[in-house]
Design a protein around this motif. Structure first.
Motif, PDB file in Angstrom:
ATOM      1  N   ARG A 150      21.351  28.798 -11.703  1.00 12.05           N
ATOM      2  CA  ARG A 150      22.459  29.745 -11.550  1.00 12.05           C
ATOM      3  C   ARG A 150      23.817  29.038 -11.618  1.00 12.05           C
ATOM      4  O   ARG A 150      24.732  29.501 -12.312  1.00 12.05           O
ATOM      5  N   VAL A 151      23.937  27.908 -10.952  1.00 10.83           N
ATOM      6  CA  VAL A 151      25.211  27.176 -10.965  1.00 10.83           C
ATOM      7  C   VAL A 151      25.461  26.555 -12.332  1.00 10.83           C
ATOM      8  O   VAL A 151      26.603  26.485 -12.794  1.00 10.83           O
ATOM      9  N   CYS A 158      28.657  26.455 -17.259  1.00 11.30           N
ATOM     10  CA  CYS A 158      28.731  26.569 -18.722  1.00 11.30           C
ATOM     11  C   CYS A 158      29.705  27.669 -19.126  1.00 11.30           C
ATOM     12  O   CYS A 158      30.531  27.487 -20.033  1.00 11.30           O
ATOM     13  N   THR A 159      29.629  28.792 -18.457  1.00 12.97           N
ATOM     14  CA  THR A 159      30.524  29.918 -18.755  1.00 12.97           C
ATOM     15  C   THR A 159      31.971  29.547 -18.462  1.00 12.97           C
ATOM     16  O   THR A 159      32.880  29.849 -19.252  1.00 12.97           O
ATOM     17  N   LEU A 160      32.198  28.886 -17.340  1.00 15.27           N
ATOM     18  CA  LEU A 160      33.552  28.489 -16.957  1.00 15.27           C
ATOM     19  C   LEU A 160      34.134  27.498 -17.957  1.00 15.27           C
ATOM     20  O   LEU A 160      35.293  27.622 -18.370  1.00 15.27           O
ATOM     21  N   PHE A 161      33.335  26.516 -18.371  1.00 16.68           N
ATOM     22  CA  PHE A 161      33.797  25.535 -19.358  1.00 16.68           C
ATOM     23  C   PHE A 161      34.118  26.233 -20.679  1.00 16.68           C
ATOM     24  O   PHE A 161      35.135  25.943 -21.323  1.00 16.68           O
ATOM     25  N   PHE A 220      36.803  30.748 -29.209  1.00 17.47           N
ATOM     26  CA  PHE A 220      35.652  31.525 -29.688  1.00 17.47           C
ATOM     27  C   PHE A 220      35.094  31.023 -31.024  1.00 17.47           C
ATOM     28  O   PHE A 220      33.867  30.920 -31.173  1.00 17.47           O
ATOM     29  N   PRO A 221      35.936  30.699 -32.018  1.00 16.20           N
ATOM     30  CA  PRO A 221      35.381  30.235 -33.305  1.00 16.20           C
ATOM     31  C   PRO A 221      34.558  28.951 -33.182  1.00 16.20           C
ATOM     32  O   PRO A 221      33.679  28.704 -34.002  1.00 16.20           O
ATOM     33  N   MET A 222      34.846  28.143 -32.170  1.00 21.18           N
ATOM     34  CA  MET A 222      34.134  26.872 -32.017  1.00 21.18           C
ATOM     35  C   MET A 222      32.761  27.040 -31.381  1.00 21.18           C
ATOM     36  O   MET A 222      31.929  26.128 -31.443  1.00 21.18           O
ATOM     37  N   ARG A 223      32.495  28.188 -30.784  1.00 18.98           N
ATOM     38  CA  ARG A 223      31.262  28.351 -30.006  1.00 18.98           C
ATOM     39  C   ARG A 223      30.019  28.376 -30.877  1.00 18.98           C
ATOM     40  O   ARG A 223      28.915  28.159 -30.384  1.00 18.98           O
ATOM     41  N   LEU A 280      26.339  19.603 -23.963  1.00 19.54           N
ATOM     42  CA  LEU A 280      25.647  19.037 -22.802  1.00 19.54           C
ATOM     43  C   LEU A 280      25.398  20.102 -21.742  1.00 19.54           C
ATOM     44  O   LEU A 280      24.284  20.243 -21.223  1.00 19.54           O
ATOM     45  N   LEU A 281      26.424  20.881 -21.435  1.00 21.68           N
ATOM     46  CA  LEU A 281      26.285  21.945 -20.437  1.00 21.68           C
ATOM     47  C   LEU A 281      25.313  23.026 -20.902  1.00 21.68           C
ATOM     48  O   LEU A 281      24.493  23.514 -20.120  1.00 21.68           O
ATOM     49  N   SER A 282      25.404  23.386 -22.177  1.00 22.45           N
ATOM     50  CA  SER A 282      24.522  24.434 -22.715  1.00 22.45           C
ATOM     51  C   SER A 282      23.068  23.978 -22.701  1.00 22.45           C
ATOM     52  O   SER A 282      22.167  24.753 -22.349  1.00 22.45           O
TER      53      SER A 282
END
Length: 233
Positions: free
Chosen positions: A60-61, A66-69, A76-79, A202-204
């Motif tokens: 959960r954390v 990941c969402t916060l980063f 958005f285009p980089m995602r 890394l986070l994803s």
């Protein structure tokens, strides 16, 4: 037990607690009266429940981090560019069983050791992540605290899983070789855009693997009651 004995017990608990922490108490296990006890001394069923709760919180954390980063640093285009740039997850060799027959074929040992490998493979990358996030000029304290919390809890989860393996499998053949099979090292210092993509990847990837840890542990618990009726929804 008289009042003096109670006070002496409290004093000893306070004095010994830092030592227990430094030795790596697996999880903060509590008995029915709420007292802190060693996880190795509780039943495997209760320990499995605590390990699952730990994994749920970590996932959960990690999702929140990941969402916060993403909201703070990733336009958005980089995602959708990180996969195209060659940033792929290094621990994707642990697919989640997709059918009832696959679930029935895998062993408890495979589930537990897969969780342990996943946990251990992320210990060093998360330490790296804390270091690199400190270099972001406008990284929010919330993000820094979350990544530090996850890194610390991952160590606790590792210890809990090790104890669980010994309880459920009578397996003491555990080594640190798993570290060598994990995520590739991140010692390079790339340009800003590349650094953001690396950290985002890394986070994803950690979020995905944290979900696998949770899923494997819940599947393990289900198999303890009815191996042939377990199915992942």
């Amino acid at each position: 037990m008289n009042m003096m004995q109670v006070m002496q017990s409290v004093v000893w608990a306070v004095l010994l607690w830092p030592c227990l922490v430094s030795l790596g108490v697996p999880l903060e296990c509590k008995d029915e009266q709420g007292s802190i006890i060693l996880c190795a001394s509780i039943s495997k069923e209760k320990l499995l429940d605590r390990v699952i709760q730990h994994a749920e919180l970590i996932y959960r954390v990690s999702e929140e981090s990941c969402t916060l980063f993403e909201e703070m640093f990733v336009p958005f285009p980089m995602r959708s560019q990180r996969n195209q740039a060659g940033y792929t997850c290094a621990t994707k060799a642990f697919p989640i069983p997709g059918s009832k027959s696959e679930i029935q074929q895998i062993s408890d040992k495979w589930l537990l050791h897969s969780v342990l490998i996943l946990v251990q493979s992320w210990i060093e990358p998360l330490v790296y992540l804390q270091t690199t996030l400190d270099r972001y000029d406008d990284a929010p304290d919330t993000l820094l605290k979350k990544t530090k919390w996850v890194s610390e809890k991952l160590l606790s989860l590792e210890q809990g899983v090790v104890v669980l393996i010994r309880k459920m499998l009578d397996d003491d053949m555990l080594t640190n070789s798993y570290y060598e099979q994990g995520v590739a090292p991140y010692a390079l210092q790339p340009e800003v855009l590349e650094s953001v993509l690396r950290d985002y990847t890394l986070l994803s990837c950690f979020k995905k693997d944290a979900h696998k840890m949770e899923t494997f542990l819940k599947l393990l618990k289900c198999r303890q009651t009815d191996k042939y009726s377990c199915f992942l929804h």
